[in-house]
Design an enzyme around this catalytic site. Structure first.
Site, PDB file in Angstrom:
ATOM      1  N   HIS A 111       2.913  -7.160   4.272  1.00 29.53           N
ATOM      2  CA  HIS A 111       1.724  -6.844   4.374  1.00 29.53           C
ATOM      3  C   HIS A 111       1.198  -7.312   5.781  1.00 29.53           C
ATOM      4  O   HIS A 111       1.910  -8.003   6.501  1.00 29.53           O
ATOM      5  CB  HIS A 111       0.740  -7.489   3.366  1.00 29.53           C
ATOM      6  CG  HIS A 111       0.656  -6.965   2.011  1.00 29.53           C
ATOM      7  ND1 HIS A 111      -0.444  -6.223   1.263  1.00 29.53           N
ATOM      8  CD2 HIS A 111       1.717  -7.172   0.973  1.00 29.53           C
ATOM      9  CE1 HIS A 111       0.167  -5.628   0.289  1.00 29.53           C
ATOM     10  NE2 HIS A 111       1.322  -6.450  -0.131  1.00 29.53           N
ATOM     11  N   HIS A 139       0.831  -1.099  -0.087  1.00 27.43           N
ATOM     12  CA  HIS A 139      -0.068   0.039   0.034  1.00 27.43           C
ATOM     13  C   HIS A 139       0.765   1.247  -0.013  1.00 27.43           C
ATOM     14  O   HIS A 139       2.031   1.315  -0.399  1.00 27.43           O
ATOM     15  CB  HIS A 139      -1.047   0.106   1.110  1.00 27.43           C
ATOM     16  CG  HIS A 139      -1.682  -1.232   1.214  1.00 27.43           C
ATOM     17  ND1 HIS A 139      -2.584  -1.735   0.560  1.00 27.43           N
ATOM     18  CD2 HIS A 139      -1.515  -2.415   2.105  1.00 27.43           C
ATOM     19  CE1 HIS A 139      -2.993  -3.043   0.635  1.00 27.43           C
ATOM     20  NE2 HIS A 139      -2.191  -3.422   1.716  1.00 27.43           N
ATOM     21  N   GLU A 151      -1.927   0.004   8.225  1.00 29.94           N
ATOM     22  CA  GLU A 151      -1.115  -1.225   7.382  1.00 29.94           C
ATOM     23  C   GLU A 151       0.084  -0.527   6.883  1.00 29.94           C
ATOM     24  O   GLU A 151       1.369  -1.065   6.692  1.00 29.94           O
ATOM     25  CB  GLU A 151      -1.856  -1.995   6.608  1.00 29.94           C
ATOM     26  CG  GLU A 151      -1.057  -3.048   5.843  1.00 29.94           C
ATOM     27  CD  GLU A 151      -1.855  -3.978   4.813  1.00 29.94           C
ATOM     28  OE1 GLU A 151      -1.364  -4.857   4.380  1.00 29.94           O
ATOM     29  OE2 GLU A 151      -3.016  -3.893   4.838  1.00 29.94           O
ATOM     30  N   GLU A 170       2.005 -11.980   4.991  1.00 31.75           N
ATOM     31  CA  GLU A 170       0.788 -11.387   5.699  1.00 31.75           C
ATOM     32  C   GLU A 170       1.370 -11.646   7.439  1.00 31.75           C
ATOM     33  O   GLU A 170       1.201 -12.430   7.614  1.00 31.75           O
ATOM     34  CB  GLU A 170      -0.536 -11.839   5.410  1.00 31.75           C
ATOM     35  CG  GLU A 170      -1.082 -11.838   4.185  1.00 31.75           C
ATOM     36  CD  GLU A 170      -1.781 -10.412   4.094  1.00 31.75           C
ATOM     37  OE1 GLU A 170      -1.695  -9.463   5.030  1.00 31.75           O
ATOM     38  OE2 GLU A 170      -2.409  -9.984   3.103  1.00 31.75           O
TER      39      GLU A 170
END
Length: 287
Positions: A175, A82, A120, A251
């Protein structure tokens, strides 16, 4: 006779001082005591005993020579998920781009956040910087897919292209998840499957397994709601589908889980994530 004594005395004193001074040139020898006052013609200096160092035992091998890092000269692309400016540019990040396997999807997303609002994109940026510093210290060249945490994008297809253009030995996208399922927690490592090229086959699955192992060794639990045994085969992640280099997506955990959120929010916790991920990358490059 008195005159002779007076003439010899300075010479004897100088000789005693000379003998005492020479004993300091041997670090292993104890310091010689100061000479006693002269009362006779003959001065006998205190003998200095030097014990030679013991010879090494023939049964004990010499210490190994320094070995250069096996990963020196390697290239790693780190992809912090992101970006901080994504939310303010919805038209740009919602633009459709190729995502592999004949599909298209939005350029990028805003990512998730903890219930307290820690985003995040800030977490992934911080962890990626820490991982990069650890790798650079080992002689590994690190390339980031974005230069800061205030910009927009880049799109998922461009992130994959950065790894391809760098001819990366490993690409790791960082992430954190945002599942609201009750009790959802733990990390998982995703890879593209079925593979679309050779790099997405054994190299990517091995990279995923090694990073999974070092995260577990670092005290992190595998996901209890996605994948199996900490691994997740995916067909829908553009950054992995479009990669022609060994690539995985980590993740790190669930930001909506209170315990994991607390760990991600703390600098100490982010360092723990980074150390485990860096160790996995180093182990993969050395294998």
């Amino acid at each position: 006779m008195v005159a002779v004594r007076r003439a010899i005395a300075p010479l004897l004193l100088a000789g005693a001082l000379l003998l005492t001074g020479c004993s300091e040139d041997t670090p292993a020898a104890p310091a010689a005591p100061a000479p006693a006052p002269l009362t006779t013609r003959t001065v006998t200096p205190t003998p200095t005993t030097v014990t030679p160092p013991a010879s090494p035992s023939p049964s004990v091998p010499p210490p190994p020579a320094a070995v250069p890092p096996v990963a020196a000269g390697k290239v790693v692309v780190l992809d912090p998920g992101h970006n901080g400016g994504n939310a303010a540019h919805p038209a740009e990040i919602n633009r459709q781009v190729p995502s592999g396997r004949g599909q298209r999807k939005p350029c990028n997303t805003t990512g998730t956040a903890t219930n307290a609002g820690y985003p995040e994109h800030a977490f992934t940026w911080d962890v990626a910087q820490r991982v990069g510093q650890a790798l650079a210290a080992k002689g590994i060249r690190v390339v980031y897919t974005r230069p800061d945490d205030t910009g927009v994008g880049p799109c998922v297809d461009r992130r994959a292209a950065i790894g391809n253009e760098a001819n990366a030995d490993a690409v790791v996208s960082i992430h954190a998840d945002g599942s609201t399922a009750a009790g959802a927690n733990g990390f998982h490592v995703a890879y593209s499957s079925p593979p679309l090229n050779a790099a997405q086959g054994e190299p990517s699955t091995r990279l995923a397994q090694v990073v999974r192992d070092t995260l577990r060794s670092g005290g992190f639990s595998t996901s209890n709601y996605i994948g199996g045994n900490g691994l997740s085969a995916r067909t829908d992640l553009g950054g992995l589908n479009l990669s022609t280099r060994p690539a995985v997506l980590v993740e790190c955990g669930n930001m909506r889980n209170a315990a994991e959120a607390a760990r991600m929010t703390s600098a100490e916790g982010r360092q723990q994530y980074a150390s485990a991920i860096a160790a996995g990358i180093e182990a993969y490059l050395a294998s």
